[in-house]
Design an enzyme around this catalytic site. Sequence first.
Site, mmCIF file in Angstrom:
data_model
loop_
_atom_site.group_PDB
_atom_site.id
_atom_site.type_symbol
_atom_site.label_atom_id
_atom_site.label_comp_id
_atom_site.label_asym_id
_atom_site.label_seq_id
_atom_site.Cartn_x
_atom_site.Cartn_y
_atom_site.Cartn_z
ATOM 1 N N GLU A 38 0.856 -1.198 0.000
ATOM 2 C CA GLU A 38 0.000 0.000 0.000
ATOM 3 C C GLU A 38 0.898 1.258 0.000
ATOM 4 O O GLU A 38 1.970 1.258 0.631
ATOM 5 C CB GLU A 38 -0.834 -0.048 1.282
ATOM 6 C CG GLU A 38 -1.795 1.096 1.504
ATOM 7 C CD GLU A 38 -2.550 0.950 2.849
ATOM 8 O OE1 GLU A 38 -2.148 0.109 3.695
ATOM 9 O OE2 GLU A 38 -3.539 1.676 3.042
ATOM 10 N N LYS A 109 -9.512 2.402 -2.074
ATOM 11 C CA LYS A 109 -9.799 1.751 -0.780
ATOM 12 C C LYS A 109 -11.112 2.257 -0.188
ATOM 13 O O LYS A 109 -11.286 3.469 0.004
ATOM 14 C CB LYS A 109 -8.636 2.046 0.163
ATOM 15 C CG LYS A 109 -8.685 1.358 1.516
ATOM 16 C CD LYS A 109 -7.406 1.689 2.301
ATOM 17 C CE LYS A 109 -7.297 0.919 3.603
ATOM 18 N NZ LYS A 109 -6.049 1.253 4.328
ATOM 19 N N CYS A 142 -5.259 -3.283 2.291
ATOM 20 C CA CYS A 142 -4.978 -3.353 3.724
ATOM 21 C C CYS A 142 -6.238 -3.561 4.584
ATOM 22 O O CYS A 142 -6.800 -4.648 4.587
ATOM 23 C CB CYS A 142 -4.174 -2.128 4.158
ATOM 24 S SG CYS A 142 -3.224 -2.442 5.664
ATOM 25 N N VAL A 169 -0.308 -2.315 10.562
ATOM 26 C CA VAL A 169 0.247 -1.906 11.852
ATOM 27 C C VAL A 169 -0.330 -2.743 13.001
ATOM 28 O O VAL A 169 0.240 -2.776 14.082
ATOM 29 C CB VAL A 169 0.007 -0.405 12.118
ATOM 30 C CG1 VAL A 169 0.801 0.450 11.152
ATOM 31 C CG2 VAL A 169 -1.458 -0.039 12.044
HETATM 32 C C1 ACM Z 1 -4.083 0.015 7.024
HETATM 33 O O1 ACM Z 1 -5.178 -0.124 6.485
HETATM 34 N N1 ACM Z 1 -3.072 0.560 6.399
HETATM 35 C C2 ACM Z 1 -3.866 -0.450 8.389
#
Ligand code: ACM
Length: 269
Positions: A38, A109, A142, A169
């Site tokens: 990402e 996203k 992510c 994370v």
């Molecule tokens: C994330 O979606 N970068 C934790």
Amino acid sequence: MRVGFFQFYPRFGDWEHNLSLVLKGLEQTSADLIVLPELAFSGYYFQSREEASRLAQDPTRSPIVEALIQLCRQRDFYLVTGFAEKAGERVFNSALLLGPEGWMHTYRKIHLFNEEKEWFDPGDRPLSVQTVRGVRIGMMVCFDWVFPEVARILALQGAQVLCHPSNLVLAYCQQAMLTRCLENGVFAVTANRYGEDRRPQGTLNFTGQSQIVGPKGELIFRAPPEGDCLQVVQIDPDRALDKQITARNHLLTDRRPDFYRPLCGSDRN
Ligand code: ACM
């Protein structure tokens, strides 16, 4: 099909450096499809929307995208990469599908994580599936992993391989993706970064452990938490066409959508 990922450590705000890491890292690679993390070129831990906007690029006029398409032509492969996307006044946390023929698809996203809600606009386009070398791939980014609907919808659209650029994370995703794959009978390539973004507002550490998972939820390969890692494996994408669990159970046709109506409401309870 040979699928893989390149796990690396992007330097915040330095797209030229990050692009050179990717071009160097992949210069000898043979594969059909490679997934990158990402926000692979901008870094992750922005201070503000203004900063995210300044570090984002319009993919139609981006030297990063041009260089990656050139790389796809030279190596004859496809790339899915995380990308800070500028679209007029808007900024998206996107994934791009690029290939020898050029730009193919942008996924924006839809589930923004934590401060991302301050930096980015939420994705505004439906989930969809693209075809790469005869194989149907779905893109998610992510934190989308937390919402099983994403992988399910992509599987219902016929995705055989989920391409999952990440900057993780929290500690849970890698294990959870085994389940996403098992419950949908799909492969997944999660490309995570490692290292940290040390910024004036604090430091974020990323968990590495990029991985490739098979349609029975089996871990095919997992990278270490730290260190550059380029991994390509041969998969048989047709395995993702078999959704049979037992002679009488099928992952998709056994579903009972009539009982799932609450899922389609927009209320929160
Ligand atoms: C994330 O979606 N970068 C934790």
